[in-house]
Scaffold this active site. Sequence first.
Site, PDB file in Angstrom:
ATOM      1  CE  LYS B 116     104.365 -35.468 -14.871  1.00 56.85           C
ATOM      2  NZ  LYS B 116     104.259 -35.311 -13.268  1.00 56.85           N
ATOM      3  N   GLY B 165     106.995 -37.443  -8.284  1.00 56.87           N
ATOM      4  CA  GLY B 165     106.192 -37.354  -7.204  1.00 56.87           C
ATOM      5  C   GLY B 165     106.962 -35.486  -6.842  1.00 56.87           C
ATOM      6  CD  GLU B 200      96.244 -32.660 -13.229  1.00 64.85           C
ATOM      7  OE1 GLU B 200      96.023 -32.469 -13.919  1.00 64.85           O
ATOM      8  OE2 GLU B 200      96.489 -33.259 -11.388  1.00 64.85           O
ATOM      9  CG  HIS B 208      97.896 -43.017  -7.171  1.00 70.58           C
ATOM     10  ND1 HIS B 208      98.989 -41.689  -7.865  1.00 70.58           N
ATOM     11  CD2 HIS B 208      98.079 -43.858  -8.243  1.00 70.58           C
ATOM     12  CE1 HIS B 208      99.774 -42.711  -8.737  1.00 70.58           C
ATOM     13  NE2 HIS B 208      98.966 -43.843  -8.462  1.00 70.58           N
ATOM     14  CE  LYS B 237     102.281 -43.706  -6.389  1.00 69.54           C
ATOM     15  NZ  LYS B 237     102.928 -44.538  -8.165  1.00 69.54           N
ATOM     16  CG  ASN B 290     105.266 -42.953 -13.866  1.00 67.67           C
ATOM     17  OD1 ASN B 290     104.090 -43.811 -12.673  1.00 67.67           O
ATOM     18  ND2 ASN B 290     105.299 -42.026 -13.998  1.00 67.67           N
ATOM     19  NE  ARG B 292     108.737 -45.368 -12.283  1.00 60.25           N
ATOM     20  CZ  ARG B 292     108.486 -44.197 -12.388  1.00 60.25           C
ATOM     21  NH1 ARG B 292     108.599 -42.982 -13.185  1.00 60.25           N
ATOM     22  NH2 ARG B 292     107.613 -43.685 -11.378  1.00 60.25           N
ATOM     23  CB  VAL B 295     108.560 -48.609  -6.250  1.00 56.84           C
ATOM     24  CG1 VAL B 295     109.123 -49.056  -4.811  1.00 56.84           C
ATOM     25  CG2 VAL B 295     110.119 -47.508  -6.882  1.00 56.84           C
TER      26      VAL B 295
END
Lengths: 169, 479
Positions: B116, B165, B200, B208, B237, B290, B292, B295
């Site tokens: 990150k 998360g 941060e 979000h 989420k 992300n 990928r 979900v």
Amino acid sequence: MSRTLAEHLELPPAPRRDEPADLGSLLEQVRDSAVRIARDLGHRPDVVRVSAGAVSVEVRWSAAAAPPAAVPVPVAEVVAVPAEVGPVVTAPAVGVFHPAPEPGAAPFVAVGDLVRPGTQVGIVEAMKLMMPVTAEVTGRVAAVLKRDGEPVEYGEPLFTLLPADRAAA
Amino acid sequence: MITKVLIANRGEIALRVARTCRELGIGVVAVHSSEDDGSAVTAVADETVRIGPGPAKRSYLNIPAVVEAALRTGADAVHPGYGFLSEDADFAEVCRDSGLTFIGPDPEVIARLGDKSAARRLMTSVGLPLLPGSVHPLRSVSDARAVADDIGYPVIIKAAVGGGGRGMTVVADPAAFDPAYRRSRATAQALFGDSRVFVERYLPSARHVEVQVLADRYGTVVDLGARDCTVQRRHQKLVEESPAPRLSPELTREITGAAVRGARAAGYTGAGTVEFLVAPDGTFSFMEVNCRIQVEHPVTEMVTGIDLVREQLLVAAGRPLSLDPAGVPARGVAIECRINVEDPDRDFAPTPGLLEEFVPSGGPFVRVDTHGYAGYRVPASYDPLLAKVVVWAPDRDQAVARMDRALAEFRVRGRGMTTTAGFLRRVLRHPDFRAARHDTTLVDRVLAAAGPPSDPPPLHPSPLDPSPLHPSPLDPPRS
């Protein structure tokens, strides 16, 4: 059925000298295997011969009683059936089975050999990673269920064992 | 050319990927752990390989086992789904070295975006706004404390290579920083095998918003609109929707434009998601990419009509995108609710077990992605997601009402099993959610307001009850 079968059951030959002294439990296991084999056959056999020392099973039935599918089964495959009976050594991972440390070498174990917890009995190879297959219990190798180079999935039986008396082992 | 895909995953996503493969006439290899013997995906796959025991470390995370299964079955591509190995650069590289097409971005891209700190450096270099914080890994606790003091509290400490998360700690008070920093490093090491963390600013109240992008190997990058994933509990989420409600077209365009710019700068290929936080004042900041399928990808599929897994497969097979980079049209509103086997009354403790009754929602414009069936035993070894209920409607009010209806009719029964469906209905009924005024604190507020167990609406209200959600258009107009 088991009683009828027991009448047909010929006792195993006298054990070799290094056989476990307590034959009672071993005989029980062997009989259970035989009963299971008989159940799998689906009809009453004329003769079931089980020998514990050199491990061989012989099943005989009359042609009249035999269902069409019941072609004579090679002894080795009949032995494979009691995989669910005695202890089995299973594949620790998905991969390719090798019974020997390297091509052409003698196998780790052969039928009749005594294994103890931790004894290496084979290799499962996945992506050039060699994972040792080890026995988890003490026993005598009853059958090798996979050939060299055969693909195996996780948990697939590789060997069947005949339980050995712990004190003797 | 892709003719046979090995799906390196389980649960609903494995089944969802298998379905698109079927539609494309591509063969399916399902791998599974011994806990997942007889799972839904194994029933639809052409071939199955049991790759290990229950613990994911020895099965779904076991790279040699997965690759061995792919090579043995003659699969030419691997779809990693989400979670597990989906963002593991080593796995992507091993696939490539083994002659398997990894359905996702190149390993180098995954590695760069997975770190990150490196991702933040890259994104700020192409003008994406960042929350104030560190862009280089922190060398010591005093180094980290200096950064935190500089940006002001509250701050959030995040694992540099974390995800899902997990491995995040919010620190409100400077006195609590040092122990939190050490704890975060230990957690990051335990969870992700990498103790590096970064700091941060933490926005206690934010939305979000994330952007779905698709990119091919020929430089075309397309955005498929924004999703709002503000309804979260402990960074997990629960409800997602597209488009992002109450976000002005200008701000939406700015955010989607930033996402496309970031994906292009990273050399991204395939389906990816760029995540942002939107502050109450409308300023937005890049969070992470992300690498990928997500979900919550179905909400984008429902409003655009595009099968994202199909696009992933086509891009991986080397096809150029056939979508218009100038903009993919979207229609209506889609909402997704994640039905977890968890007990909201016991702090969301997982409730795995045998599904004695399992009747998913149905009806118009309802899609349920699930691997559940009556008689299925939900294993305790994996995540508690049992089903995703997705609805579509021409507008948000109708979509919310439809979701409430769909959740009400979902029947799950098993000894000791509870789901989050009833709780999610309470969230949907909250005036802030209905008005799309909610922020990331909504779930905690709904939980805090929860009265006695009789308070939440019954799971199966009588079909004759009037809809309590909003006045019916059939009602006579009020004077």
